[in-house]
Design an enzyme around this catalytic site. Sequence first.
Site, PDB file in Angstrom:
ATOM      1  N   GLU A  46       0.832  -1.120   0.051  1.00 53.83           N
ATOM      2  CA  GLU A  46      -0.071  -0.173  -0.076  1.00 53.83           C
ATOM      3  C   GLU A  46       0.800   1.128   0.036  1.00 53.83           C
ATOM      4  O   GLU A  46       0.675   2.204   1.007  1.00 53.83           O
ATOM      5  CB  GLU A  46      -0.954   0.126   1.031  1.00 53.83           C
ATOM      6  CG  GLU A  46      -1.964  -1.120   1.255  1.00 53.83           C
ATOM      7  CD  GLU A  46      -2.893  -1.155   2.385  1.00 53.83           C
ATOM      8  OE1 GLU A  46      -2.715  -0.466   3.323  1.00 53.83           O
ATOM      9  OE2 GLU A  46      -3.746  -2.140   2.665  1.00 53.83           O
ATOM     10  N   GLU A  52      -4.942  -8.870   1.055  1.00 55.38           N
ATOM     11  CA  GLU A  52      -5.645  -8.748   2.422  1.00 55.38           C
ATOM     12  C   GLU A  52      -6.953  -8.478   2.165  1.00 55.38           C
ATOM     13  O   GLU A  52      -7.500  -7.758   1.091  1.00 55.38           O
ATOM     14  CB  GLU A  52      -5.034  -7.265   2.865  1.00 55.38           C
ATOM     15  CG  GLU A  52      -3.626  -7.143   3.318  1.00 55.38           C
ATOM     16  CD  GLU A  52      -3.121  -5.934   3.907  1.00 55.38           C
ATOM     17  OE1 GLU A  52      -4.092  -4.978   4.320  1.00 55.38           O
ATOM     18  OE2 GLU A  52      -2.001  -5.583   3.949  1.00 55.38           O
TER      19      GLU A  52
HETATM   20  O1  IFM Z   1      -3.871  -2.745   9.266  1.00 60.19           O
HETATM   21  C1  IFM Z   1      -3.910  -2.209   7.813  1.00 60.19           C
HETATM   22  C2  IFM Z   1      -2.799  -3.164   7.070  1.00 60.19           C
HETATM   23  O2  IFM Z   1      -1.443  -2.714   7.874  1.00 60.19           O
HETATM   24  C3  IFM Z   1      -2.570  -2.322   5.777  1.00 60.19           C
HETATM   25  N1  IFM Z   1      -3.722  -2.596   4.817  1.00 60.19           N
HETATM   26  C4  IFM Z   1      -5.067  -2.199   5.672  1.00 60.19           C
HETATM   27  C5  IFM Z   1      -4.917  -2.810   6.970  1.00 60.19           C
HETATM   28  C6  IFM Z   1      -6.442  -2.370   7.927  1.00 60.19           C
HETATM   29  O3  IFM Z   1      -6.440  -0.945   8.067  1.00 60.19           O
END
Ligand code: IFM
Length: 456
Positions: free
Chosen positions: A166, A360
């Site tokens: 990200e 994720e």
């Molecule tokens: O916790 C975060 C992670 O570090 C990166 N992606 C989003 C998750 C939830 O906010």
Amino acid sequence: MTNCKFPKKFIWGAAAASYQIEGAWKADGKGESIWDRFSHTPGKIARGETGDVACDHYHKYKEDVELIKQIGLHAYRLSVSWPRIFPNGAGKVNPKGLDFYDRLIDELLKNDITPFVTLYHWDLPQKLEDKGGWRNKATSYAFADYAKEFTKHFSDRVTHWMTQNEMICASDAGYKKGSQAPGAKEDVKTVNQVRHNLMLAHGLGVLAIRANTKKKCEVGLAHNSGLMIPKTKSKKDLAALKLAYEDSRNWDSNGWWLEPIFNGSYPTQAWENYGKNVPAITPKEMKIISTPIDFYGLNVYFGELVEGFYKDGKLNYREAPYPKNHPKTSMDWDINTECTYYGIKFISENYKVKKFYITENGAAFNDVVSKDGRVHDKVRVKFLKSHVASAHRLFKDGINLAGYFVWSLMDNYEWAFGYDKRFGLIYVDYKNNQKRILKDSALWYKEVIKNNAVKI
Ligand code: IFM
């Protein structure tokens, strides 16, 4: 009831990140990271919470691998703390830092769990930030050295790599809004330079991994593109969604990252709009950034609704608000699981992606331990089930989705929100000796993995 069956070799996993779970913030020669510095700065984090101890995964990794095994995960996505390996960001390697990941990775492999390794999940060595951090291209080159050293040591055992996680959060939350480490509020040009330097690090990282790997491996990144969903399935809204996604090829949330990575140049219109605030780039850097990757990892949480409307006989699009009582997660994110399908479909239709992973997907809810000692997180089960079913739709479109990772393996440090946003499949009782409890969602996921299918 429909049974959504997944392809034979589909990878079911879960993810977590170094600063969010490891703790041991200055153990065994680890250097300070920008997150150590930021979380120790009064007023930056809810309740002043830090990742000093977090889930103490650094010491409890064996127990955690045992739980991964119990859930039946095929893969575990972990991230590496750069300042554990290079306490000063560059220069001398800290052997004890390598030792920790040796122990963890060996334990995973011993239990037939494939490690998916992310090299940068936001914990930059503070020493590099002191020299300008991601504002400087030197940091991108320091990242390449770190990627090289790490690959040289681990590529006999690690074959799935992600360079960055990200990048837009690292740049915009870190250097524009200042809501995340290092907490800077820079001007537009500097923020664009930070973004570019992160992408340059990604490209250099891909090259460093490929040049130093001992085994055939796959390299990609995990990214959070801007996702949109049609308000209804009407022809008008679906056509409007297409328009919106096409336009997003010029937006900060999408094209600003996707075009350089897949096509080797910044989107023309966005570049012109930025005028004098564009970053300093070279053709060589653009070539590095667009080094072909083996997969694109999408982190999926929420999406905006889009609706169509006619003006002067021409179809336009606009964001449609969610109804007032629309269900949300405890992060205040509107729940609409169709973003998984529409988001990946857009990227697949517009960019040449060989393979996707959902790197994720998950939700924070206010989980509690019930009298029976269990955590009955029904809403998370419903949320995950529906996302998985949405992902399943991609196969009908011939899209190569190879795996799915729940965020997160366990409750953890949700950055500036601290510990009360619980995303885990595993409940962590921070006050009670860090006791771990498999939530009902973990038990549900175990069944999904066993059957390689989800019933909806
Ligand atoms: O916790 C975060 C992670 O570090 C990166 N992606 C989003 C998750 C939830 O906010």
